[in-house]
Design a protein around this motif. Structure first.
Motif, PDB file in Angstrom:
ATOM      1  N   SER A   1      10.707   2.369  -6.169  1.00 57.39           N
ATOM      2  CA  SER A   1      11.971   2.030  -6.811  1.00 57.39           C
ATOM      3  C   SER A   1      12.469   0.671  -6.374  1.00 57.39           C
ATOM      4  CB  SER A   1      13.026   3.103  -6.498  1.00 57.39           C
ATOM      5  OG  SER A   1      13.351   3.099  -5.117  1.00 57.39           O
ATOM      6  N   GLY A   2      12.002   0.211  -5.212  1.00 58.24           N
ATOM      7  CA  GLY A   2      12.357  -1.126  -4.748  1.00 58.24           C
ATOM      8  C   GLY A   2      11.375  -2.179  -5.206  1.00 58.24           C
ATOM      9  N   THR A   3      10.410  -1.787  -6.033  1.00 59.48           N
ATOM     10  CA  THR A   3       9.362  -2.664  -6.560  1.00 59.48           C
ATOM     11  C   THR A   3       8.598  -3.346  -5.434  1.00 59.48           C
ATOM     12  OG1 THR A   3      10.941  -3.124  -8.341  1.00 59.48           O
ATOM     13  CG2 THR A   3       8.846  -4.275  -8.427  1.00 59.48           C
ATOM     14  N   PHE A   4       8.174  -2.533  -4.477  1.00 58.07           N
ATOM     15  CA  PHE A   4       7.233  -3.050  -3.493  1.00 58.07           C
ATOM     16  C   PHE A   4       6.373  -1.900  -2.995  1.00 58.07           C
ATOM     17  CE2 PHE A   4       9.895  -1.489  -0.014  1.00 58.07           C
ATOM     18  CZ  PHE A   4      11.196  -1.707  -0.428  1.00 58.07           C
ATOM     19  N   GLY A   5       5.461  -2.216  -2.060  1.00 55.22           N
ATOM     20  CA  GLY A   5       4.467  -1.227  -1.681  1.00 55.22           C
ATOM     21  C   GLY A   5       3.314  -1.234  -2.668  1.00 55.22           C
ATOM     22  N   ALA A   6       2.700  -0.066  -2.885  1.00 53.10           N
ATOM     23  CA  ALA A   6       1.476   0.022  -3.682  1.00 53.10           C
ATOM     24  C   ALA A   6       1.674  -0.389  -5.133  1.00 53.10           C
ATOM     25  CB  ALA A   6       0.912   1.444  -3.613  1.00 53.10           C
ATOM     26  N   VAL A   7       2.890  -0.257  -5.648  1.00 52.67           N
ATOM     27  CA  VAL A   7       3.132  -0.643  -7.036  1.00 52.67           C
ATOM     28  C   VAL A   7       2.822  -2.124  -7.259  1.00 52.67           C
ATOM     29  CG1 VAL A   7       5.587  -1.231  -6.749  1.00 52.67           C
ATOM     30  CG2 VAL A   7       4.766  -0.353  -8.953  1.00 52.67           C
TER      31      VAL A   7
ATOM     32  N   GLY B   1       0.763  -1.234   0.000  1.00 55.41           N
ATOM     33  CA  GLY B   1       0.000   0.000   0.000  1.00 55.41           C
ATOM     34  C   GLY B   1       0.793   1.282   0.000  1.00 55.41           C
ATOM     35  N   CYS B   2       2.090   1.219   0.348  1.00 51.56           N
ATOM     36  CA  CYS B   2       2.867   2.453   0.460  1.00 51.56           C
ATOM     37  C   CYS B   2       3.203   3.002  -0.920  1.00 51.56           C
ATOM     38  CB  CYS B   2       4.148   2.210   1.250  1.00 51.56           C
ATOM     39  SG  CYS B   2       5.153   3.692   1.466  1.00 51.56           S
ATOM     40  N   PRO B   3       2.916   4.298  -1.175  1.00 56.69           N
ATOM     41  CA  PRO B   3       3.121   4.857  -2.513  1.00 56.69           C
ATOM     42  C   PRO B   3       4.395   5.667  -2.693  1.00 56.69           C
ATOM     43  CG  PRO B   3       1.716   6.312  -1.264  1.00 56.69           C
ATOM     44  CD  PRO B   3       2.127   5.196  -0.315  1.00 56.69           C
ATOM     45  N   SER B   4       5.301   5.665  -1.722  1.00 57.15           N
ATOM     46  CA  SER B   4       6.463   6.552  -1.821  1.00 57.15           C
ATOM     47  C   SER B   4       7.379   6.155  -2.977  1.00 57.15           C
ATOM     48  CB  SER B   4       7.265   6.542  -0.516  1.00 57.15           C
ATOM     49  OG  SER B   4       8.036   5.374  -0.396  1.00 57.15           O
ATOM     50  N   ASP B   5       8.103   7.143  -3.508  1.00 54.86           N
ATOM     51  CA  ASP B   5       9.014   6.887  -4.620  1.00 54.86           C
ATOM     52  C   ASP B   5      10.081   5.868  -4.234  1.00 54.86           C
ATOM     53  OD1 ASP B   5       7.665   8.694  -6.179  1.00 54.86           O
ATOM     54  OD2 ASP B   5       9.029  10.360  -5.768  1.00 54.86           O
ATOM     55  N   ARG B   6      10.568   5.973  -3.002  1.00 55.60           N
ATOM     56  CA  ARG B   6      11.617   5.047  -2.560  1.00 55.60           C
ATOM     57  C   ARG B   6      11.111   3.611  -2.552  1.00 55.60           C
ATOM     58  NH1 ARG B   6      13.328   2.778   2.211  1.00 55.60           N
ATOM     59  NH2 ARG B   6      11.713   3.802   3.446  1.00 55.60           N
ATOM     60  N   VAL B   7       9.875   3.445  -2.114  1.00 55.84           N
ATOM     61  CA  VAL B   7       9.286   2.107  -2.092  1.00 55.84           C
ATOM     62  C   VAL B   7       9.048   1.610  -3.504  1.00 55.84           C
ATOM     63  CG1 VAL B   7       7.208   0.834  -1.462  1.00 55.84           C
ATOM     64  CG2 VAL B   7       8.301   2.337   0.206  1.00 55.84           C
TER      65      VAL B   7
ATOM     66  N   LEU C   1       1.529  12.532  -7.016  1.00 56.24           N
ATOM     67  CA  LEU C   1       1.148  12.839  -5.647  1.00 56.24           C
ATOM     68  C   LEU C   1       2.232  12.352  -4.699  1.00 56.24           C
ATOM     69  CD1 LEU C   1      -2.656  11.901  -5.392  1.00 56.24           C
ATOM     70  CD2 LEU C   1      -1.658  14.161  -5.704  1.00 56.24           C
ATOM     71  N   SER C   2       2.516  13.141  -3.680  1.00 54.59           N
ATOM     72  CA  SER C   2       3.478  12.739  -2.655  1.00 54.59           C
ATOM     73  C   SER C   2       2.819  11.717  -1.730  1.00 54.59           C
ATOM     74  CB  SER C   2       3.900  13.954  -1.832  1.00 54.59           C
ATOM     75  OG  SER C   2       2.813  14.406  -1.037  1.00 54.59           O
ATOM     76  N   PRO C   3       3.616  10.993  -0.922  1.00 53.20           N
ATOM     77  CA  PRO C   3       3.017  10.083   0.061  1.00 53.20           C
ATOM     78  C   PRO C   3       2.029  10.797   0.978  1.00 53.20           C
ATOM     79  CG  PRO C   3       5.346   9.609  -0.169  1.00 53.20           C
ATOM     80  CD  PRO C   3       5.080  10.854  -0.974  1.00 53.20           C
ATOM     81  N   LYS C   4       2.350  12.039   1.373  1.00 53.25           N
ATOM     82  CA  LYS C   4       1.433  12.796   2.234  1.00 53.25           C
ATOM     83  C   LYS C   4       0.122  13.066   1.503  1.00 53.25           C
ATOM     84  CE  LYS C   4       1.076  16.973   5.077  1.00 53.25           C
ATOM     85  NZ  LYS C   4      -0.243  17.371   4.599  1.00 53.25           N
ATOM     86  N   GLU C   5       0.215  13.490   0.236  1.00 51.38           N
ATOM     87  CA  GLU C   5      -1.003  13.756  -0.531  1.00 51.38           C
ATOM     88  C   GLU C   5      -1.806  12.481  -0.753  1.00 51.38           C
ATOM     89  OE1 GLU C   5       0.333  17.559  -3.284  1.00 51.38           O
ATOM     90  OE2 GLU C   5       1.065  15.558  -3.808  1.00 51.38           O
TER      91      GLU C   5
END
Length: 337
Positions: A110-116, A102-108, A183-187
């Protein structure tokens, strides 16, 4: 290894849980929240599987036995690596292993995990199956209702069906889409509209799954309404962090039906003093704990003075429990000494 909470107890605990929040829900925060409620399910910040498996950063798994029931949230996308990380989490004593989808941050991303990973349901199912096979703790998933231009009415049921086939029986759904670009993670926590209706629809369709809702839950009354509407659990994030006394203080009575008095913030402050002393004796600094305590008296007379004394003094060399007691004198109606 500490004795773990039984799966049935974890299911009950997850009626109310505190969301994993990066830079917030560290072990000091979790210990603080546990002083309010003996039942609520706590989550770690997201820990990446590569950090544990390739980096050997086992210190990220440190926690107090007093935190139980407590879940470890993992981030990753390699089934074998996640399986190893899940095993390490179980060996460290966590009661549940959760996969972040579920995490949408760019760092996440780039690691191919989270919301992607919402775009790769088959891979997520493989990850879950590998984690389940590798260790004895329950594996859960925290996901979004979709990402970008996906249609949640199609995507979310497919996702849940794949989770279920992989052996997952409990899911936490953040009731917003995630926008991976723009959108940023905060947004992403505020801008995409909440859609509780889709979460209720999939609960009706997947009655055998334990489904918790996350996103926009601001009060304990909000949580009770979601439970009354048929969901199995509610996960609260920022509201519980900024005003834990309001969310967690009455939780054991209101959510779990325990015949206990509501926990007051001043009682929690006093309960934290021995913990702070032990932390300082081990070489820690007061601000590492006190930063999580700033919201304890939110809405009460003297809350500003409490925050000011703590925030200004906790970073000073030698600051200790006496500063916390001094801050307590700022709060109206609190008997000190």
């Amino acid at each position: 290894m500490e004795e773990n909470v039984a799966k049935t107890d974890i299911s009950r605990a997850s009626r109310l849980s505190i969301a994993p929040m990066m830079d917030w829900t560290d072990r000091h925060c979790r210990f603080l929240h546990r002083q309010f409620s003996r039942n609520v399910l706590l989550y770690t910040e997201m820990v990446t599987a590569p950090a544990l498996v390739r980096g050997g950063a086992l210190y990220l798994l440190e926690h107090s036995p007093a935190e139980h029931p407590v879940a470890l949230q993992l981030g990753g996308s390699d089934p074998d690596e996640l399986a190893q990380a899940a095993r390490l989490g179980a060996e460290a004593g966590y009661d549940e292993i959760n996969l972040n989808v579920g995490c949408p941050s760019d760092r996440v991303q780039s690691g191919t995990f989270g919301a992607v990973l919402m775009k790769e349901p088959a891979l997520v199912a493989d990850c879950c199956a590998a984690m389940i096979a590798a260790q004895p703790r329950e594996v859960t998933v925290k996901c979004r209702i979709g990402v970008d231009d996906q249609d949640p009415e199609t995507v979310l049921p497919d996702f849940l069906d794949r989770f279920r086939q992989a052996g997952v029986t409990r899911v936490i759904i953040h009731a917003r889409k995630a926008w991976l670009q723009g959108l940023s993670p905060k947004e992403n926590r505020d801008v995409p509209p909440l859609d509780y209706d889709i979460v209720h629809k999939v609960k009706a369709r997947f009655g055998d799954l334990h489904i918790s809702v996350n996103g926009g839950i601001a009060t304990l009354e909000d949580a009770r309404a979601q439970l009354a509407a048929g969901l199995d659990g509610v996960m609260v994030g920022r509201a519980a962090y900024y005003n834990p006394a309001a969310i967690l203080g009455p939780a054991d009575r209101v959510i779990y039906g325990d015949d206990v008095p509501d926990r007051r913030a001043e009682d929690v402050v006093r309960a934290m003093l021995p913990y702070i002393e032990a932390h300082l004796a081990a070489g820690g600094r007061l601000h590492q704990v006190a930063r999580h305590m700033l919201g304890l008296f939110a809405g009460r007379s003297g809350a500003r003075g409490w925050r000011r004394v703590l925030s200004e003094g906790a970073t000073r060399p030698g600051a200790g429990p006496e500063l916390v007691e001094a801050a307590l004198t700022q709060v109206a109606g609190v008997q000190v000494g």
